[in-house]
Design an enzyme around this catalytic site. Sequence first.
Site, mmCIF file in Angstrom:
data_model
loop_
_atom_site.group_PDB
_atom_site.id
_atom_site.type_symbol
_atom_site.label_atom_id
_atom_site.label_comp_id
_atom_site.label_asym_id
_atom_site.label_seq_id
_atom_site.Cartn_x
_atom_site.Cartn_y
_atom_site.Cartn_z
ATOM 1 N N TYR A 185 0.858 -1.198 0.000
ATOM 2 C CA TYR A 185 0.000 0.000 0.000
ATOM 3 C C TYR A 185 0.886 1.237 0.000
ATOM 4 O O TYR A 185 0.736 2.140 0.801
ATOM 5 C CB TYR A 185 -0.918 -0.029 1.234
ATOM 6 C CG TYR A 185 -2.153 0.831 1.117
ATOM 7 C CD1 TYR A 185 -3.151 0.528 0.191
ATOM 8 C CD2 TYR A 185 -2.337 1.942 1.951
ATOM 9 C CE1 TYR A 185 -4.294 1.310 0.106
ATOM 10 C CE2 TYR A 185 -3.480 2.720 1.868
ATOM 11 C CZ TYR A 185 -4.455 2.400 0.937
ATOM 12 O OH TYR A 185 -5.591 3.169 0.849
ATOM 13 N N GLY A 186 1.873 1.226 -0.912
ATOM 14 C CA GLY A 186 2.753 2.385 -1.045
ATOM 15 C C GLY A 186 2.329 3.212 -2.240
ATOM 16 O O GLY A 186 1.133 3.427 -2.467
ATOM 17 N N GLN A 195 2.273 2.710 -5.636
ATOM 18 C CA GLN A 195 1.363 2.066 -6.589
ATOM 19 C C GLN A 195 0.182 1.380 -5.898
ATOM 20 O O GLN A 195 -0.940 1.428 -6.385
ATOM 21 C CB GLN A 195 2.116 1.035 -7.438
ATOM 22 C CG GLN A 195 3.059 1.649 -8.463
ATOM 23 C CD GLN A 195 2.350 2.492 -9.510
ATOM 24 O OE1 GLN A 195 1.236 2.178 -9.929
ATOM 25 N NE2 GLN A 195 2.978 3.575 -9.914
ATOM 26 N N SER A 248 1.618 0.973 6.510
ATOM 27 C CA SER A 248 0.534 0.822 5.533
ATOM 28 C C SER A 248 -0.717 0.239 6.166
ATOM 29 O O SER A 248 -1.831 0.566 5.777
ATOM 30 C CB SER A 248 0.955 -0.121 4.407
ATOM 31 O OG SER A 248 2.122 0.309 3.822
ATOM 32 N N GLN A 293 9.730 -8.515 -3.106
ATOM 33 C CA GLN A 293 8.772 -9.426 -3.749
ATOM 34 C C GLN A 293 9.160 -10.909 -3.692
ATOM 35 O O GLN A 293 8.305 -11.751 -3.389
ATOM 36 C CB GLN A 293 8.533 -8.996 -5.208
ATOM 37 C CG GLN A 293 7.744 -7.693 -5.313
ATOM 38 C CD GLN A 293 7.680 -7.153 -6.724
ATOM 39 O OE1 GLN A 293 8.093 -7.818 -7.676
ATOM 40 N NE2 GLN A 293 7.163 -5.944 -6.881
ATOM 41 N N HIS A 340 6.080 -4.053 -12.706
ATOM 42 C CA HIS A 340 7.403 -3.902 -13.313
ATOM 43 C C HIS A 340 7.959 -5.314 -13.456
ATOM 44 O O HIS A 340 7.755 -6.149 -12.584
ATOM 45 C CB HIS A 340 8.276 -3.035 -12.397
ATOM 46 C CG HIS A 340 9.713 -2.902 -12.824
ATOM 47 N ND1 HIS A 340 10.090 -2.706 -14.130
ATOM 48 C CD2 HIS A 340 10.860 -2.924 -12.100
ATOM 49 C CE1 HIS A 340 11.416 -2.623 -14.188
ATOM 50 N NE2 HIS A 340 11.905 -2.756 -12.967
ATOM 51 N N GLY A 397 2.399 6.519 -8.265
ATOM 52 C CA GLY A 397 1.043 6.255 -7.791
ATOM 53 C C GLY A 397 0.192 7.499 -7.549
ATOM 54 O O GLY A 397 -0.960 7.552 -8.000
ATOM 55 N N GLU A 420 15.494 5.001 -16.291
ATOM 56 C CA GLU A 420 15.666 5.620 -14.970
ATOM 57 C C GLU A 420 17.139 5.828 -14.633
ATOM 58 O O GLU A 420 17.480 6.779 -13.937
ATOM 59 C CB GLU A 420 14.905 4.849 -13.876
ATOM 60 C CG GLU A 420 15.395 3.452 -13.590
ATOM 61 C CD GLU A 420 14.348 2.587 -12.882
ATOM 62 O OE1 GLU A 420 13.162 2.948 -12.880
ATOM 63 O OE2 GLU A 420 14.728 1.539 -12.333
ATOM 64 N N GLU A 458 19.252 28.465 -11.788
ATOM 65 C CA GLU A 458 19.549 28.281 -13.205
ATOM 66 C C GLU A 458 19.688 26.812 -13.622
ATOM 67 O O GLU A 458 19.380 26.475 -14.756
ATOM 68 C CB GLU A 458 20.815 29.052 -13.605
ATOM 69 C CG GLU A 458 20.733 30.564 -13.362
ATOM 70 C CD GLU A 458 19.523 31.243 -14.015
ATOM 71 O OE1 GLU A 458 18.997 30.714 -15.013
ATOM 72 O OE2 GLU A 458 19.102 32.294 -13.510
HETATM 73 P P1 NDP Z 1 6.639 1.173 -2.393
HETATM 74 O O1 NDP Z 1 8.045 1.293 -1.974
HETATM 75 O O2 NDP Z 1 5.825 2.433 -2.390
HETATM 76 O O3 NDP Z 1 5.906 0.046 -1.522
HETATM 77 C C1 NDP Z 1 5.637 0.253 -0.208
HETATM 78 C C2 NDP Z 1 4.717 -0.842 0.261
HETATM 79 O O4 NDP Z 1 5.418 -2.079 0.308
HETATM 80 C C3 NDP Z 1 4.198 -0.580 1.638
HETATM 81 O O5 NDP Z 1 2.889 -1.097 1.754
HETATM 82 C C4 NDP Z 1 5.163 -1.370 2.506
HETATM 83 O O6 NDP Z 1 4.578 -1.789 3.710
HETATM 84 C C5 NDP Z 1 5.429 -2.572 1.647
HETATM 85 N N1 NDP Z 1 6.718 -3.162 1.949
HETATM 86 C C6 NDP Z 1 7.919 -2.548 1.999
HETATM 87 N N2 NDP Z 1 8.903 -3.421 2.279
HETATM 88 C C7 NDP Z 1 8.283 -4.625 2.436
HETATM 89 C C8 NDP Z 1 8.758 -5.908 2.760
HETATM 90 N N3 NDP Z 1 10.065 -6.138 2.973
HETATM 91 N N4 NDP Z 1 7.867 -6.912 2.831
HETATM 92 C C9 NDP Z 1 6.546 -6.689 2.614
HETATM 93 N N5 NDP Z 1 6.046 -5.483 2.305
HETATM 94 C C10 NDP Z 1 6.914 -4.467 2.219
HETATM 95 O O7 NDP Z 1 6.575 0.470 -3.830
HETATM 96 P P2 NDP Z 1 6.162 1.100 -5.226
HETATM 97 O O8 NDP Z 1 4.711 1.366 -5.258
HETATM 98 O O9 NDP Z 1 7.128 2.198 -5.594
HETATM 99 O O10 NDP Z 1 6.511 -0.119 -6.203
HETATM 100 C C11 NDP Z 1 5.695 -1.273 -6.268
HETATM 101 C C12 NDP Z 1 5.923 -1.921 -7.625
HETATM 102 O O11 NDP Z 1 5.480 -1.023 -8.636
HETATM 103 C C13 NDP Z 1 7.390 -2.204 -7.943
HETATM 104 O O12 NDP Z 1 7.441 -3.384 -8.692
HETATM 105 C C14 NDP Z 1 7.797 -1.016 -8.801
HETATM 106 O O13 NDP Z 1 8.863 -1.302 -9.667
HETATM 107 C C15 NDP Z 1 6.515 -0.784 -9.576
HETATM 108 N N6 NDP Z 1 6.312 0.557 -10.129
HETATM 109 C C16 NDP Z 1 6.490 1.658 -9.342
HETATM 110 C C17 NDP Z 1 6.269 2.917 -9.838
HETATM 111 C C18 NDP Z 1 6.404 4.117 -8.977
HETATM 112 O O14 NDP Z 1 6.265 5.222 -9.510
HETATM 113 N N7 NDP Z 1 6.651 4.046 -7.677
HETATM 114 C C19 NDP Z 1 5.845 3.123 -11.242
HETATM 115 C C20 NDP Z 1 5.567 1.883 -11.950
HETATM 116 C C21 NDP Z 1 5.834 0.661 -11.408
HETATM 117 P P3 NDP Z 1 4.911 -1.088 5.127
HETATM 118 O O15 NDP Z 1 4.143 0.193 5.178
HETATM 119 O O16 NDP Z 1 4.468 -2.094 6.104
HETATM 120 O O17 NDP Z 1 6.401 -0.828 5.135
HETATM 121 MG MG MG Z 2 11.206 2.262 -13.086
#
Ligand code: NDP
Ligand code: MG
Length: 328
Positions: free
Chosen positions: A24-25, A27, A52, A85, A107, A133, A194, A226
């Site tokens: 729940y980050g 994306q 999250s 993952q 991804h 996201g 990236e 600048e």
């Molecule tokens: P985030 O870093 O925002 O994900 C955070 C979430 O993952 C939180 O819910 C967190 O839970 C949980 N989390 C973090 N570490 C762990 C762990 N070790 N075990 C279980 N849960 C964990 O991820 P993104 O949204 O950036 O990326 C998700 C996917 O989307 C990736 O594959 C990324 O490549 C892809 N993607 C991302 C984009 C972006 O702009 N960010 C764009 C397109 C694709 P808690 O709160 O408990 O820590």
């Molecule tokens: Mg990327």
Amino acid sequence: MKVYHDKDIDGSILNDMTIAVLGYGSQGRAQSLNMRDSGVNVVLGLREGGNSWKRSIEDGWEPMTHLEAAQKADIVLMLMPDMAQPIVWGEEVSLAMTENKALQFAHGFNIHFGEITPPANLDVIMVAPKSPGPELRRQYEAGFGVPALVAVHQDASGKALEKALAIAKAIGSGRAGVLETTYQIETETDLFGEQAVLCGGVDHLIRAGYELLTEAGYPPESAYFEVCNELKLIVDLIYTSGIGGMYRAVSDTAKWGGLTLGPMIIDDHVKENMRKALKAVQDASFAKAWIAESKGGAKKFDELMAECDALEIEKVGREIRKMSGLEK
Ligand code: NDP
Ligand code: MG
């Protein structure tokens, strides 16, 4: 590339399905809220007690563990960091994946580089929105969407593409356009982009310009404006009207200077360096090194972030952003 819009996508395949969003980050939050608002039956799988977990309850969810969510679901979205993952897959999700369920990524990293190898009786699909996201959520709420890529790695059910397209529509991407690609193309171009241009390239172009100006005795504030602050205005112009549109909006002096001196700055040896970066993506050496770094505790990663936070341009920038009300 083949492009789909809302009118080309049926989407009814989701009517009697449950979708599990794990994470729940950036994306996870946007995709789960968009799907919920589109009338899709969504459950959230998170780690208990994390940030999250609390935030999702504030947003009206009833989170459960990754395993429980995956057990309930027909399609499981892996939306936690790429390096987390394989662990969540191995310890929880894989235990819940019965025949013809779909495993979905945003991804291609872990599938393309073989860090996760799902059994052949599963669909493995991708829906990759082409924005962070919060922007995906903002556009959806405004009645639009951001473009997304879809791909199929495994089609066990015969309906893998239909599932991916239906999810893309439910997150709002069909309003903008859904492009069909492959795991390989998405992974390699995303990583190269990236590193070479978006994050790494722009960061180090700014650092070099800032260092050069301040070493030559110019005030840090002038250097910041600048080579950094104004970058947003230029990128916005390129984003909405192309490189030519950007040039047509700046002064003739800026046009002439940019068109003649740009290629002297970003010359063939920069392209040669980019070729090396692309090769390291293609031959998996970048992925191997990053996985080793992550498994080793990410010490270098933390060091580099701390180094970045300590840069002079970051201090000056913070002051200027406070002054302009951009940052508290
Ligand atoms: P985030 O870093 O925002 O994900 C955070 C979430 O993952 C939180 O819910 C967190 O839970 C949980 N989390 C973090 N570490 C762990 C762990 N070790 N075990 C279980 N849960 C964990 O991820 P993104 O949204 O950036 O990326 C998700 C996917 O989307 C990736 O594959 C990324 O490549 C892809 N993607 C991302 C984009 C972006 O702009 N960010 C764009 C397109 C694709 P808690 O709160 O408990 O820590
Ligand atoms: Mg990327």
